[in-house]
Design an enzyme around this catalytic site. Structure first.
Site, PDB file in Angstrom:
ATOM      1  N   GLU A  46       0.835  -1.213   0.000  1.00  0.00           N
ATOM      2  CA  GLU A  46       0.000   0.000   0.000  1.00  0.00           C
ATOM      3  C   GLU A  46       0.869   1.262   0.000  1.00  0.00           C
ATOM      4  OE1 GLU A  46      -3.798   1.799   2.430  1.00  0.00           O
ATOM      5  OE2 GLU A  46      -1.909   1.566   3.504  1.00  0.00           O
TER       6      GLU A  46
ATOM      7  N   TRP B 192      -8.299  -1.923  -0.257  1.00  0.00           N
ATOM      8  CA  TRP B 192      -9.081  -0.824  -0.836  1.00  0.00           C
ATOM      9  C   TRP B 192     -10.227  -1.329  -1.715  1.00  0.00           C
ATOM     10  CZ3 TRP B 192      -8.683   4.576  -0.417  1.00  0.00           C
ATOM     11  CH2 TRP B 192      -7.635   5.047   0.390  1.00  0.00           C
TER      12      TRP B 192
ATOM     13  N   TYR C  86      -4.629   9.450  -1.937  1.00  0.00           N
ATOM     14  CA  TYR C  86      -3.287   9.794  -1.430  1.00  0.00           C
ATOM     15  C   TYR C  86      -2.194   9.939  -2.485  1.00  0.00           C
ATOM     16  CZ  TYR C  86      -5.442   8.554   3.009  1.00  0.00           C
ATOM     17  OH  TYR C  86      -6.281   8.505   4.086  1.00  0.00           O
TER      18      TYR C  86
ATOM     19  N   CYS D 154      -7.968  10.105   5.379  1.00  0.00           N
ATOM     20  CA  CYS D 154      -7.986  10.055   6.849  1.00  0.00           C
ATOM     21  C   CYS D 154      -6.663  10.589   7.390  1.00  0.00           C
ATOM     22  CB  CYS D 154      -8.208   8.628   7.331  1.00  0.00           C
ATOM     23  SG  CYS D 154      -9.837   8.000   6.899  1.00  0.00           S
TER      24      CYS D 154
ATOM     25  N   ARG E 104      -7.100  12.795  10.649  1.00  0.00           N
ATOM     26  CA  ARG E 104      -8.381  13.389  11.060  1.00  0.00           C
ATOM     27  C   ARG E 104      -9.317  12.358  11.671  1.00  0.00           C
ATOM     28  NH1 ARG E 104     -12.632  11.759   8.019  1.00  0.00           N
ATOM     29  NH2 ARG E 104     -12.073  10.841   6.008  1.00  0.00           N
TER      30      ARG E 104
ATOM     31  N   ASP F 173      -9.723   4.473  12.647  1.00  0.00           N
ATOM     32  CA  ASP F 173     -10.316   3.226  13.143  1.00  0.00           C
ATOM     33  C   ASP F 173      -9.227   2.555  13.978  1.00  0.00           C
ATOM     34  OD1 ASP F 173     -10.944   0.516  13.411  1.00  0.00           O
ATOM     35  OD2 ASP F 173     -11.554   0.240  11.324  1.00  0.00           O
TER      36      ASP F 173
END
Length: 321
Positions: free
Chosen positions: A64, A86, A150, A203, A223, A226
């Site tokens: 990733e 994803w 991203y 995130c 921000r 999980d």
């Protein structure tokens, strides 16, 4: 035997949110217990901060991160590396399209957890979707694309003048040429793209580097996190990014500082967290980077090796989409 490592920073976050968190509703309809504003610090010289109280797949972290670094925004590269993290966001786009003619998959995230017959159908459709992404380039281009997430923002930020900014390349150049700069920042939060062109608004919104005494440190502002499923990945990913950039810039690793906005535990992760907190942390592993690779942008999956990772077993938990 109990080992004191920086993993305790993460375990303390779990305890803190369990004990002092507020019950809140959320976008996915699952429900959370949440805390606002929390910071953890990981000394990267004490070992690589890959959680040991449950197994975290380092291979998924690596593929990733390299996907982000390449500026890629299509899940095809991830699927080629057997990385499925994803998939749900791309799958959602597919099942909501007019091209999709299979069984009704509305609300698949929650339905697949509570309805066994539906879960069988869902897994069949997901498998068909993945095969099409891997085998059909045109299909992958249309339905594997996640928008300006991203990798796009890190490597190809579009300006109002239509120009492109490679934030990651620029920040590495600054680390090498002006290490005392206070502007070594990469941001993924683009207010124009968030509502329009992203499968999931970022995130982990921005990160900053800091050089002191020959060591490179990184601080991430996230921000939304999980805590059970996502944050162990985020810790490992940004710690690895720091090691890779330090490697290119001829610096030693310093600290990874993780600052959280809304840090939350999903209501269907409570039992898993109790299991994890009953376990003792083990010694942290080490990461080796191929010394022959000098540029961050040339690193491939096989250039990164994890040594001495001996975690407790995995703990399964559902993803909220």
């Amino acid at each position: 035997m109990s080992v004191h490592t920086s993993e305790n920073e993460y375990l303390q976050l779990l305890r803190s949110v369990l004990e002092r968190g507020t019950v809140k509703e959320d976008r996915t309809g699952t429900g959370t217990v949440s805390t606002f504003g929390y910071q953890m610090r990981f000394n990267l010289n004490e070992g690589f901060p890959l959680i040991t109280t449950k197994r975290v797949s380092f291979k998924l972290v690596v593929s990733e991160l390299l996907w982000f670094i390449k500026g890629d925004t299509n899940i095809r590269y991830l699927l080629q590396h057997n990385n499925n993290i994803w998939n749900e966001w791309a799958f959602k786009k597919w099942i909501e399209s007019t091209d999709y003619t299979g069984p009704d998959m509305t609300g698949f995230g929650l339905r697949s957890q509570s309805d066994e017959a539906f879960n069988v159908l869902y897994l069949e459709q997901m498998d068909l979707f993945k095969q099409q992404i891997l085998q059909d380039e045109a299909f992958a281009e249309k339905y594997g694309e996640l928008g300006n997430v991203y990798g796009k923002q890190w490597r190809d930020w579009k300006t109002s003048q239509g120009e492109s900014i490679d934030q990651l390349k620029d920040v590495i150049h600054t680390i090498k040429t002006n290490p005392d700069s206070r502007r070594m920042i990469v941001t993924a939060w683009n207010p124009e793209d968030v509502p329009r062109n992203m499968a999931l608004p970022p995130c982990h919104t921005m990160f900053q580097f800091y050089v002191s005494e020959g060591k490179l440190s990184c601080q991430l502002y996230q921000r939304s996190g999980d805590i059970f499923l996502g944050i162990p990945f985020n810790i490992a990913s940004y710690a690895l990014l720091t090691l890779l950039i330090a490697h290119e810039c001829g610096l030693q690793p310093g600290e990874f500082v993780h600052t959280l906005g809304d840090a939350h535990i999903y209501s269907n992760h409570m039992e898993q967290i109790k299991t994890q907190l009953a376990r003792e942390p083990r010694e942290l592993p080490q990461v080796r980077i191929n010394p022959d690779v000098s540029s961050l942008f040339d690193v491939e999956v096989d250039d990164i090796v994890l040594d001495n990772y001996q975690p407790h077993p995995s703990i399964k938990a559902p993803v909220a989409v």
